[in-house]
Motif scaffolding. Structure first.
Motif, PDB file in Angstrom:
ATOM      1  N   GLU A  18      -6.000  -7.247 -14.816  1.00 16.27           N
ATOM      2  CA  GLU A  18      -4.802  -7.506 -14.164  1.00 16.27           C
ATOM      3  C   GLU A  18      -4.837  -6.112 -13.289  1.00 16.27           C
ATOM      4  OE1 GLU A  18      -1.441  -5.406 -13.615  1.00 16.27           O
ATOM      5  OE2 GLU A  18      -1.263  -7.810 -13.519  1.00 16.27           O
ATOM      6  N   GLY A  19      -6.448  -5.056 -13.713  1.00 21.50           N
ATOM      7  CA  GLY A  19      -6.602  -3.960 -12.640  1.00 21.50           C
ATOM      8  C   GLY A  19      -7.509  -4.596 -11.925  1.00 21.50           C
ATOM      9  N   ILE A  20      -7.399  -5.519 -11.178  1.00 21.78           N
ATOM     10  CA  ILE A  20      -8.804  -5.538  -9.797  1.00 21.78           C
ATOM     11  C   ILE A  20      -8.021  -4.733  -8.536  1.00 21.78           C
ATOM     12  CG2 ILE A  20      -6.928  -8.203  -9.080  1.00 21.78           C
ATOM     13  CD1 ILE A  20     -10.854  -6.971  -8.722  1.00 21.78           C
ATOM     14  N   GLY A  21      -6.738  -5.187  -8.476  1.00 22.56           N
ATOM     15  CA  GLY A  21      -5.934  -4.528  -7.148  1.00 22.56           C
ATOM     16  C   GLY A  21      -6.336  -2.499  -7.472  1.00 22.56           C
ATOM     17  N   VAL A  22      -6.681  -2.033  -8.534  1.00 25.82           N
ATOM     18  CA  VAL A  22      -7.040  -0.359  -8.523  1.00 25.82           C
ATOM     19  C   VAL A  22      -8.703  -0.968  -7.958  1.00 25.82           C
ATOM     20  CG1 VAL A  22      -7.043   1.350 -10.008  1.00 25.82           C
ATOM     21  CG2 VAL A  22      -5.035  -0.425 -10.281  1.00 25.82           C
ATOM     22  N   VAL A  23      -9.465  -1.644  -9.245  1.00 26.47           N
ATOM     23  CA  VAL A  23     -10.374  -1.413  -8.258  1.00 26.47           C
ATOM     24  C   VAL A  23     -11.407  -1.887  -7.372  1.00 26.47           C
ATOM     25  CG1 VAL A  23     -13.235  -2.945  -9.010  1.00 26.47           C
ATOM     26  CG2 VAL A  23     -11.304  -2.155 -11.115  1.00 26.47           C
ATOM     27  N   LEU A  24     -10.245  -2.777  -6.653  1.00 31.56           N
ATOM     28  CA  LEU A  24     -10.275  -2.735  -5.412  1.00 31.56           C
ATOM     29  C   LEU A  24     -10.158  -1.577  -4.683  1.00 31.56           C
ATOM     30  CD1 LEU A  24      -9.809  -6.346  -4.826  1.00 31.56           C
ATOM     31  CD2 LEU A  24     -11.889  -5.632  -4.706  1.00 31.56           C
ATOM     32  N   PRO A  70      -9.669 -19.713 -11.878  1.00 29.32           N
ATOM     33  CA  PRO A  70      -9.905 -18.154 -11.914  1.00 29.32           C
ATOM     34  C   PRO A  70     -11.233 -17.206 -11.091  1.00 29.32           C
ATOM     35  CG  PRO A  70     -10.239 -18.851 -14.062  1.00 29.32           C
ATOM     36  CD  PRO A  70     -10.447 -19.972 -13.248  1.00 29.32           C
ATOM     37  N   GLY A  71      -9.872 -16.347 -10.036  1.00 26.32           N
ATOM     38  CA  GLY A  71     -11.596 -16.070  -9.351  1.00 26.32           C
ATOM     39  C   GLY A  71     -11.323 -16.298  -7.720  1.00 26.32           C
ATOM     40  N   THR A  72     -10.669 -16.668  -7.611  1.00 26.82           N
ATOM     41  CA  THR A  72      -9.861 -17.040  -6.392  1.00 26.82           C
ATOM     42  C   THR A  72      -8.737 -16.246  -5.842  1.00 26.82           C
ATOM     43  OG1 THR A  72      -9.766 -19.724  -7.139  1.00 26.82           O
ATOM     44  CG2 THR A  72      -8.192 -19.324  -4.685  1.00 26.82           C
ATOM     45  N   LEU A  73      -8.915 -16.255  -4.476  1.00 25.58           N
ATOM     46  CA  LEU A  73      -8.292 -15.294  -3.792  1.00 25.58           C
ATOM     47  C   LEU A  73      -7.838 -15.912  -2.935  1.00 25.58           C
ATOM     48  CD1 LEU A  73      -7.848 -11.974  -2.536  1.00 25.58           C
ATOM     49  CD2 LEU A  73      -9.441 -12.567  -0.943  1.00 25.58           C
ATOM     50  N   ASP A 113       4.502  -5.074   9.068  1.00 27.50           N
ATOM     51  CA  ASP A 113       2.900  -5.939   8.554  1.00 27.50           C
ATOM     52  C   ASP A 113       2.957  -5.592   7.382  1.00 27.50           C
ATOM     53  OD1 ASP A 113       0.897  -7.336   8.706  1.00 27.50           O
ATOM     54  OD2 ASP A 113      -0.247  -7.100   9.913  1.00 27.50           O
ATOM     55  N   VAL A 114       3.082  -7.469   6.253  1.00 32.53           N
ATOM     56  CA  VAL A 114       2.942  -7.054   4.856  1.00 32.53           C
ATOM     57  C   VAL A 114       2.014  -8.620   4.336  1.00 32.53           C
ATOM     58  CG1 VAL A 114       4.217  -6.828   2.677  1.00 32.53           C
ATOM     59  CG2 VAL A 114       5.146  -5.684   4.083  1.00 32.53           C
ATOM     60  N   VAL A 115       1.313  -7.260   3.832  1.00 33.14           N
ATOM     61  CA  VAL A 115       0.139  -8.853   3.394  1.00 33.14           C
ATOM     62  C   VAL A 115       0.139  -8.356   1.736  1.00 33.14           C
ATOM     63  CG1 VAL A 115      -2.504  -9.243   3.545  1.00 33.14           C
ATOM     64  CG2 VAL A 115      -1.582  -9.041   5.204  1.00 33.14           C
ATOM     65  N   ILE A 116      -0.131  -9.426   0.977  1.00 35.98           N
ATOM     66  CA  ILE A 116      -1.105  -9.535  -0.201  1.00 35.98           C
ATOM     67  C   ILE A 116      -1.733 -10.245  -0.503  1.00 35.98           C
ATOM     68  CG2 ILE A 116       0.124  -9.602  -2.352  1.00 35.98           C
ATOM     69  CD1 ILE A 116       3.134 -10.045  -1.041  1.00 35.98           C
ATOM     70  N   LEU A 117      -2.940  -9.611  -0.993  1.00 35.84           N
ATOM     71  CA  LEU A 117      -4.073 -10.496  -1.728  1.00 35.84           C
ATOM     72  C   LEU A 117      -4.075 -10.468  -3.127  1.00 35.84           C
ATOM     73  CD1 LEU A 117      -6.715  -8.776   1.244  1.00 35.84           C
ATOM     74  CD2 LEU A 117      -5.302 -11.215   1.207  1.00 35.84           C
ATOM     75  N   GLY A 118      -3.737 -11.694  -3.341  1.00 33.00           N
ATOM     76  CA  GLY A 118      -3.593 -12.185  -4.984  1.00 33.00           C
ATOM     77  C   GLY A 118      -5.364 -12.482  -4.932  1.00 33.00           C
ATOM     78  N   GLU A 140     -16.889 -11.011  -1.497  1.00 32.29           N
ATOM     79  CA  GLU A 140     -15.708 -11.652  -1.152  1.00 32.29           C
ATOM     80  C   GLU A 140     -14.358 -10.872  -0.530  1.00 32.29           C
ATOM     81  OE1 GLU A 140     -13.694 -15.532  -2.241  1.00 32.29           O
ATOM     82  OE2 GLU A 140     -15.328 -15.210  -2.992  1.00 32.29           O
ATOM     83  N   TYR A 141     -14.267 -10.420  -2.217  1.00 36.72           N
ATOM     84  CA  TYR A 141     -12.154  -9.142  -2.031  1.00 36.72           C
ATOM     85  C   TYR A 141     -12.862  -8.604  -1.399  1.00 36.72           C
ATOM     86  CZ  TYR A 141     -12.461 -11.679  -6.351  1.00 36.72           C
ATOM     87  OH  TYR A 141     -12.002 -12.753  -7.715  1.00 36.72           O
ATOM     88  N   LEU A 142     -13.883  -7.664  -0.478  1.00 38.66           N
ATOM     89  CA  LEU A 142     -14.141  -6.245  -0.489  1.00 38.66           C
ATOM     90  C   LEU A 142     -14.221  -7.349   1.554  1.00 38.66           C
ATOM     91  CD1 LEU A 142     -16.212  -4.586  -2.399  1.00 38.66           C
ATOM     92  CD2 LEU A 142     -13.759  -3.494  -2.270  1.00 38.66           C
ATOM     93  N   HIS A 143     -15.084  -8.126   1.504  1.00 36.05           N
ATOM     94  CA  HIS A 143     -14.610  -8.814   2.870  1.00 36.05           C
ATOM     95  C   HIS A 143     -13.105  -8.447   3.194  1.00 36.05           C
ATOM     96  CE1 HIS A 143     -16.511 -10.501   6.327  1.00 36.05           C
ATOM     97  NE2 HIS A 143     -15.757 -11.599   5.731  1.00 36.05           N
ATOM     98  N   ALA A 144     -12.554  -9.675   2.525  1.00 35.76           N
ATOM     99  CA  ALA A 144     -10.895 -10.428   2.849  1.00 35.76           C
ATOM    100  C   ALA A 144     -10.468  -8.872   2.918  1.00 35.76           C
ATOM    101  CB  ALA A 144     -10.670 -11.123   1.766  1.00 35.76           C
ATOM    102  N   ILE A 145     -10.174  -7.648   2.767  1.00 30.21           N
ATOM    103  CA  ILE A 145      -9.863  -6.348   2.970  1.00 30.21           C
ATOM    104  C   ILE A 145     -10.252  -5.622   4.101  1.00 30.21           C
ATOM    105  CG2 ILE A 145      -8.870  -4.373   2.279  1.00 30.21           C
ATOM    106  CD1 ILE A 145      -9.787  -4.948  -0.740  1.00 30.21           C
TER     107      ILE A 145
END
Length: 150
Positions: A18-24, A70-73, A113-118, A140-145
Motif C-alpha cells: 500500500e506504500g508503493i506511491g510514497v516509496v516511489l 501482483p506488481g503490474t503497473l 493533465d492528470v495521470v494515475i500510475l497504479g 520499471e516503475y521509476l522508468h514509467a514515471i
C-alpha cells in the motif's frame, strides 16, 4: 513556489505494498528534475486539493486493486479510471482520490493533465517494506514515471 508539474505518491508505508506511491516519490525526489515537485501525499484526503491546485500536470502514484498480476503497473488518465473497489479500510485515502479530482474539476482547479500510475499490490497488511515482487520491479516503475516527465 509551486512548479507546473507535481508527482504525488499516495499510500500508507506501514501497510506493505500500500506504500508503493510514497516509496516511489521518495526515490524520484533524489533525481534531477528541478521543475517538478515530488510530494509525499501519504493518505491524501482533502489536502490533495491544495497540492494539485494551480498545476498543469499531476502524476499520482498509488497501489491499485485492478485484478492483475501482483506488481503490474497500469497507466490511467482521469477519463479512463473509475472506482469499482470494495474498500478494505486499510488506507484513509483510498475512497478519496477520485472524489478529490471530481471536486477539483467542479471548482475549476483540476490540472489539465492528470495521470494515475497504479501498481497491483501483492500484499496489503501491516509491514514497513514492500513485498519482493514490487521491490524487484522498482526500476520499471521509476522508468514509467520518468517517461511521464518527458
Amino acid at each position: 513556489m509551486k512548479h507546473a508539474t507535481a508527482v504525488l505518491g499516495l499510500g500508507n508505508p506501514l501497510m506493505t505494498d500500500e506504500g508503493i506511491g510514497v516509496v516511489l516519490v521518495r526515490r524520484m525526489s533524489s533525481q534531477a528534475y528541478p521543475r517538478v515537485d515530488f510530494i509525499d501525499g501519504g493518505t491524501g484526503g482533502l489536502a490533495l486539493l491544495h497540492k494539485i491546485q494551480g498545476r498543469q500536470k499531476v502524476i499520482f502514484l498509488d497501489c491499485a486493486y485492478m485484478g492483475l498480476n501482483p506488481g503490474t503497473l497500469k497507466r490511467f488518465t482521469l477519463d479512463q479510471v473509475e472506482s469499482l473497489k470494495d474498500l478494505p479500510g486499510h488506507s484513509l485515502h483510498e475512497a478519496d482520490l477520485l472524489n478529490i479530482l471530481r471536486m477539483a474539476r467542479q471548482l475549476g482547479q483540476c490540472p489539465e493533465d492528470v495521470v494515475i500510475l497504479g501498481v497491483e499490490p501483492e500484499t496489503v497488511a501491516p509491514g514497513q517494506t514492500l513485498t519482493q515482487t514490487l521491490q524487484d520491479r522498482l526500476d520499471e516503475y521509476l522508468h514509467a514515471i520518468e517517461q511521464e516527465l518527458q
